[in-house]
Design an enzyme around this catalytic site. Structure first.
Site, short mmCIF file in Angstrom:
data_model
loop_
_atom_site.label_atom_id
_atom_site.label_comp_id
_atom_site.label_asym_id
_atom_site.label_seq_id
_atom_site.Cartn_x
_atom_site.Cartn_y
_atom_site.Cartn_z
N LYS A 1 1.08 -1.66 -0.03
CA LYS A 1 -0.23 -0.34 0.18
C LYS A 1 0.44 1.12 0.15
O LYS A 1 2.36 1.96 0.03
CB LYS A 1 -1.24 0.27 1.02
CG LYS A 1 -2.03 -0.95 1.38
CD LYS A 1 -3.30 -1.00 2.47
CE LYS A 1 -3.78 -1.84 2.34
NZ LYS A 1 -5.05 -2.39 3.27
N TYR B 1 -12.26 -2.66 -3.52
CA TYR B 1 -13.05 -2.52 -2.20
C TYR B 1 -14.62 -2.75 -1.89
O TYR B 1 -14.75 -1.92 -1.69
CB TYR B 1 -12.02 -1.89 -0.94
CG TYR B 1 -11.12 -2.16 -0.72
CD1 TYR B 1 -10.60 -2.78 0.27
CD2 TYR B 1 -9.85 -1.34 -0.98
CE1 TYR B 1 -9.43 -3.58 0.30
CE2 TYR B 1 -9.24 -1.38 -0.32
CZ TYR B 1 -8.17 -2.35 0.04
OH TYR B 1 -7.17 -2.64 -0.02
N PHE C 1 -15.70 3.80 7.58
CA PHE C 1 -14.02 4.23 6.80
C PHE C 1 -13.89 4.14 5.67
O PHE C 1 -13.06 3.88 4.69
CB PHE C 1 -12.95 3.17 7.97
CG PHE C 1 -13.13 1.42 7.43
CD1 PHE C 1 -12.39 0.86 6.11
CD2 PHE C 1 -14.15 1.26 8.38
CE1 PHE C 1 -13.02 -0.24 6.21
CE2 PHE C 1 -14.31 -0.56 7.70
CZ PHE C 1 -13.25 -1.40 7.03
N ARG D 1 -1.86 -14.41 4.29
CA ARG D 1 -2.96 -14.24 5.00
C ARG D 1 -1.79 -14.05 5.88
O ARG D 1 -1.80 -13.71 7.19
CB ARG D 1 -4.22 -14.00 5.27
CG ARG D 1 -4.81 -14.36 3.61
CD ARG D 1 -5.26 -13.24 3.89
NE ARG D 1 -6.62 -13.23 4.75
CZ ARG D 1 -7.06 -12.01 4.59
NH1 ARG D 1 -7.01 -10.73 3.80
NH2 ARG D 1 -8.36 -11.96 5.66
N THR E 1 -5.50 -7.58 10.17
CA THR E 1 -5.98 -6.76 9.91
C THR E 1 -5.59 -5.58 10.47
O THR E 1 -4.58 -4.49 10.29
CB THR E 1 -7.17 -6.39 9.60
OG1 THR E 1 -8.03 -7.55 9.08
CG2 THR E 1 -7.74 -4.72 8.70
N ARG F 1 2.76 -7.09 9.24
CA ARG F 1 2.07 -6.13 9.67
C ARG F 1 2.42 -6.40 11.39
O ARG F 1 2.42 -4.98 12.36
CB ARG F 1 0.51 -5.97 10.04
CG ARG F 1 -0.30 -5.86 8.52
CD ARG F 1 -1.13 -6.36 8.26
NE ARG F 1 -1.98 -5.82 7.09
CZ ARG F 1 -3.66 -6.24 6.41
NH1 ARG F 1 -4.28 -7.08 6.72
NH2 ARG F 1 -3.87 -6.19 5.33
N ASN G 1 -1.61 -0.55 7.45
CA ASN G 1 -1.37 -1.42 8.07
C ASN G 1 -0.75 -2.13 6.69
O ASN G 1 -0.41 -3.39 6.49
CB ASN G 1 -2.69 -2.27 8.12
CG ASN G 1 -3.62 -2.56 7.22
OD1 ASN G 1 -3.57 -2.06 5.42
ND2 ASN G 1 -4.41 -3.41 7.35
N HIS H 1 -1.67 -5.17 1.53
CA HIS H 1 -3.36 -6.21 0.91
C HIS H 1 -2.83 -7.40 0.45
O HIS H 1 -1.77 -7.39 -0.20
CB HIS H 1 -3.76 -5.24 -0.14
CG HIS H 1 -5.10 -6.20 -0.44
ND1 HIS H 1 -5.98 -6.21 0.02
CD2 HIS H 1 -4.99 -7.23 -1.44
CE1 HIS H 1 -7.09 -7.18 -0.75
NE2 HIS H 1 -6.18 -8.08 -1.45
P1 IDP Z 1 -8.61 -7.55 5.26
O1 IDP Z 1 -7.02 -5.77 4.48
O2 IDP Z 1 -6.88 -7.52 6.28
O3 IDP Z 1 -8.30 -7.64 4.45
P2 IDP Z 1 -9.76 -5.93 5.25
O4 IDP Z 1 -11.38 -5.70 6.87
O5 IDP Z 1 -10.60 -6.51 4.62
O6 IDP Z 1 -8.64 -6.57 5.87
O7 IDP Z 1 -10.28 -4.08 5.39
C1 IDP Z 1 -9.61 -4.13 4.35
C2 IDP Z 1 -8.90 -2.93 4.37
O8 IDP Z 1 -9.84 -1.63 4.78
C3 IDP Z 1 -7.38 -2.83 6.12
O9 IDP Z 1 -6.57 -3.67 4.83
C4 IDP Z 1 -7.56 -2.16 6.00
O10 IDP Z 1 -6.57 -0.85 5.21
C5 IDP Z 1 -9.20 -0.78 5.92
N1 IDP Z 1 -9.60 -1.10 7.28
C6 IDP Z 1 -10.68 -2.08 7.63
N2 IDP Z 1 -10.83 -1.53 8.87
C7 IDP Z 1 -10.92 -0.84 9.15
C8 IDP Z 1 -10.97 1.13 9.78
O11 IDP Z 1 -11.47 0.44 11.21
N3 IDP Z 1 -10.61 1.53 9.28
C9 IDP Z 1 -9.85 2.09 9.18
N4 IDP Z 1 -9.49 1.35 7.74
C10 IDP Z 1 -9.79 -0.19 7.92
MG MG Z 2 -10.19 -7.98 2.97
#
Ligand code: IDP
Ligand code: MG
Length: 160
Positions: free
Chosen positions: A20, A60, A68, A96, A102, A113, A123, A126
């Site tokens: 990212k 997304y 968010f 993963r 996450t 991470r 984070n 992806h």
């Molecule tokens: P992942 O990347 O671990 O699969 P997802 O739930 O698919 O997690 O969310 C996608 C991305 O959205 C996360 O990696 C993060 O960058 C962002 N994200 C998820 N939850 C939040 C939040 O509560 N606040 C801000 N960004 C978030």
């Molecule tokens: Mg995801």
């Protein structure tokens, strides 16, 4: 012919991994790529790319209703990303695990991470969450001809 047959039998998967914008800005591209390389997966696609808003929204789309979502789109389009396609047996779930939770504060030490990030909204990386999404995301982020099929000389040293 033979590599394809072996791939079919072993259920080789593909996953979309992306450094990212924060990972690129912080100079973590090499570090992140090397985690997947060292594990033994095969790189089949790699490019530096500035993501348009529409593509970020499509990528997304399942999170569209989340509060968010707008800041997530802003984050992903805020600078160049490094797009990667990786192939291997079990690569989706394994990537993963290498990436970690996450929320980086909950991610185990040793994960990308867990070692390199502190906030969910920053984070650094992806990874696709299912083989279906792996295929979908690689098709979304790469054009035809950008994915390269090759046979690693290391195959027999990584798998019996
Ligand atoms: P992942 O990347 O671990 O699969 P997802 O739930 O698919 O997690 O969310 C996608 C991305 O959205 C996360 O990696 C993060 O960058 C962002 N994200 C998820 N939850 C939040 C939040 O509560 N606040 C801000 N960004 C978030
Ligand atoms: Mg995801």
């Amino acid at each position: 012919f033979l590599p394809h047959l072996v791939a079919a039998l072993e259920e080789v998967e593909e996953t979309y991994i992306m450094v990212k914008p924060d990972g690129v800005q912080r100079g973590l591209v090499g570090e992140i790529i090397s985690r997947f390389e060292k594990k033994g997966f095969k790189l089949t696609g790699l490019k530096l790319f500035k993501c348009p808003k529409e593509l970020a929204e499509e990528h997304y789309k399942d999170l569209k209703a989340k509060p968010f979502f707008p800041v997530l789109i802003e984050y992903i389009t805020s600078g160049p990303v490094v797009c990667m396609a990786w192939e291997g047996v079990g690569v989706v779930a394994s990537a993963r695990k290498l990436i970690g939770s996450t929320n980086p504060l909950q991610a185990e030490p040793g994960t990308i991470r867990g070692d390199l990030a502190v906030q969910t909204g920053r984070n650094v990386v992806h990874g696709s969450d299912s083989p279906e999404n792996g295929k979908r995301e690689i098709a979304l982020w790469f054009k035809e001809g950008e994915i390269v099929q090759w046979t690693s000389a290391l195959v027999s040293w990584l798998r019996e």
